[in-house]
Write a protein that holds these residues in place. Structure first.
Motif, mmCIF file in Angstrom:
data_model
loop_
_atom_site.group_PDB
_atom_site.id
_atom_site.type_symbol
_atom_site.label_atom_id
_atom_site.label_comp_id
_atom_site.label_asym_id
_atom_site.label_seq_id
_atom_site.Cartn_x
_atom_site.Cartn_y
_atom_site.Cartn_z
ATOM 1 N N THR A 246 0.852 -1.187 0.000
ATOM 2 C CA THR A 246 0.000 0.000 0.000
ATOM 3 C C THR A 246 0.886 1.234 0.000
ATOM 4 N N ALA A 297 -13.611 2.722 0.545
ATOM 5 C CA ALA A 297 -12.940 1.888 -0.444
ATOM 6 C C ALA A 297 -13.968 0.996 -1.120
ATOM 7 N N ALA A 313 -8.304 -3.553 -2.257
ATOM 8 C CA ALA A 313 -9.432 -2.638 -2.403
ATOM 9 C C ALA A 313 -8.946 -1.349 -3.051
ATOM 10 N N ASP A 314 -9.837 -0.697 -3.782
ATOM 11 C CA ASP A 314 -9.523 0.579 -4.416
ATOM 12 C C ASP A 314 -10.022 1.725 -3.556
ATOM 13 N N THR A 315 -9.194 2.779 -3.448
ATOM 14 C CA THR A 315 -9.607 4.019 -2.804
ATOM 15 C C THR A 315 -9.382 5.158 -3.788
ATOM 16 N N ARG A 337 -15.416 0.299 4.320
ATOM 17 C CA ARG A 337 -14.490 1.265 4.919
ATOM 18 C C ARG A 337 -13.333 0.470 5.536
#
Length: 352
Positions: A246, A297, A313-315, A337
């Motif tokens: 990340t 997310a 996960a995409d944010t 979240r």
């Protein structure tokens, strides 16, 4: 120029070295020190120069530039047999025509010790490593783990000033690797033997080493205690290699907050960086949940990996990678979240 203090262990200074047929050096201006009695893990991907470092330290490969010191003495041009270093490789490399005890006795015999005395010492080393009952077996009669214990006993029988271990456990299965790691840790601490362990296994490095040096493209990127490197990597490259994938781009403001596509995020007081950078958070620290430290997310993939489920996960700021405990996990495209705990946030400079 003021001379640097003498190192009682192993020191490589300004080492540049390569191999025949290769146009560019593998190591370039390498600086590496292993203190007396320390176990240093040299951690890095395949091809980064770890094995070449062992070859230079042991005398198997002379550097084109730089110096090698052992116990404060320059041994750069000293042949391997006179350096008092011992190397254990990934393969045990036992002499097939000798029994286990005679393999272990071999270094003492070469040094001039009588056969009876050398075998007595060899039995002691085999006993120390828990394989004395295998003394009369030939290498072909040993399992992989047994053979590697005999190889380690042979290295210790040479009474080395420095022990060099080049991925010695990578060919073993998981259970045997753990046993050998524990054994190495116990023996090294008992003997207070200066040791350089080459590995690409982050868990292995963290389990046994006093300090870890992360290597990339023939250079040391960062060195420190395992917990320090895991919590505070110096760059994205170090973070990625230590399992932290990340990395969210943004800027650390003068107020010490991280401004990114997710908004202004709080940072620990220990983050002294200002300006462009990347927010990194270790995957095992990230959990689903609400709260001030959570961000929106969308789940993409959730893949079981033994004791964990690997969630991606995409944010708004980029992908987040988490390792969650086994159990129910978000479905693909599910809005969630994710908590990025404040204490586990860290920022590295805006570099690869």
């Amino acid at each position: 120029m003021t001379p640097s203090p003498t190192c009682d262990g192993l020191r490589l200074s300004g080492i540049t070295a390569g191999h025949p047929g290769r146009r560019t050096p593998v190591l370039e201006d390498l600086e590496l020190e292993v203190a007396d009695g320390e176990l240093l893990a040299l951690l890095g991907p395949s091809g980064c120069g770890k094995t070449t470092t062992v070859q230079v330290a042991s005398g198997l490969l002379p550097p084109s530039r730089g110096t090698v010191e052992l116990g404060g003495s320059d041994v750069t041009r000293t042949p391997p047999e006179r350096r008092r270093t011992a190397v254990v490789f990934q393969q045990p490399l036992l002499l097939p025509h000798l029994t286990a005890v005679d393999n272990v006795a071999f270094p003492a015999r070469v040094a001039g010790l009588g056969r009876r005395e050398a075998r007595i010492k060899a039995h002691e080393h085999l006993q120390h490593l828990g394989v004395d009952t295998l003394a009369d077996r030939y290498p072909r009669q040993l399992s992989g783990g047994q053979a590697q214990r005999v190889a380690l006993a042979r290295a210790l029988a040479a009474r080395p000033r420095v022990l060099l271990l080049d991925e010695p456990f990578s060919a073993l299965d998981t259970g045997l690797r753990h046993q050998m790691r524990d054994l190495l840790s116990a023996v090294q601490r008992e003997l207070r033997l200066t040791t350089l362990l080459v590995t690409h296994d982050q868990a292995e490095a963290a389990a046994v080493a006093d300090a870890v040096a992360v290597m990339h493209d023939g250079r040391i990127l960062q060195r420190g205690a395992p917990a320090e490197l895991y919590a505070r990597p110096a760059s994205r490259t170090v973070a990625r290699f230590l399992g932290c994938h990340t990395a969210l781009p943004g800027t650390v403001t003068q107020r010490g907050r991280f401004r990114c596509a997710l908004g202004d995020l709080a940072l620990p007081a220990a983050v002294g960086h200002r300006g462009p950078g990347w927010l990194v958070v270790r995957p095992e620290s990230i959990t689903p949940g609400d709260g001030e430290d959570s961000v929106p997310a969308v789940a993409r993939t959730a893949r079981p990996e033994g004791a964990f489920t690997a969630l991606t996960a995409d944010t708004a700021a980029g992908a987040v990678h988490a390792l969650l405990p086994p159990g129910p996990h978000p479905s693909a495209d599910e809005p969630i979240r994710l908590r990025l705990p404040l204490a586990h946030r860290w920022v590295v400079a805006d570099s690869p």
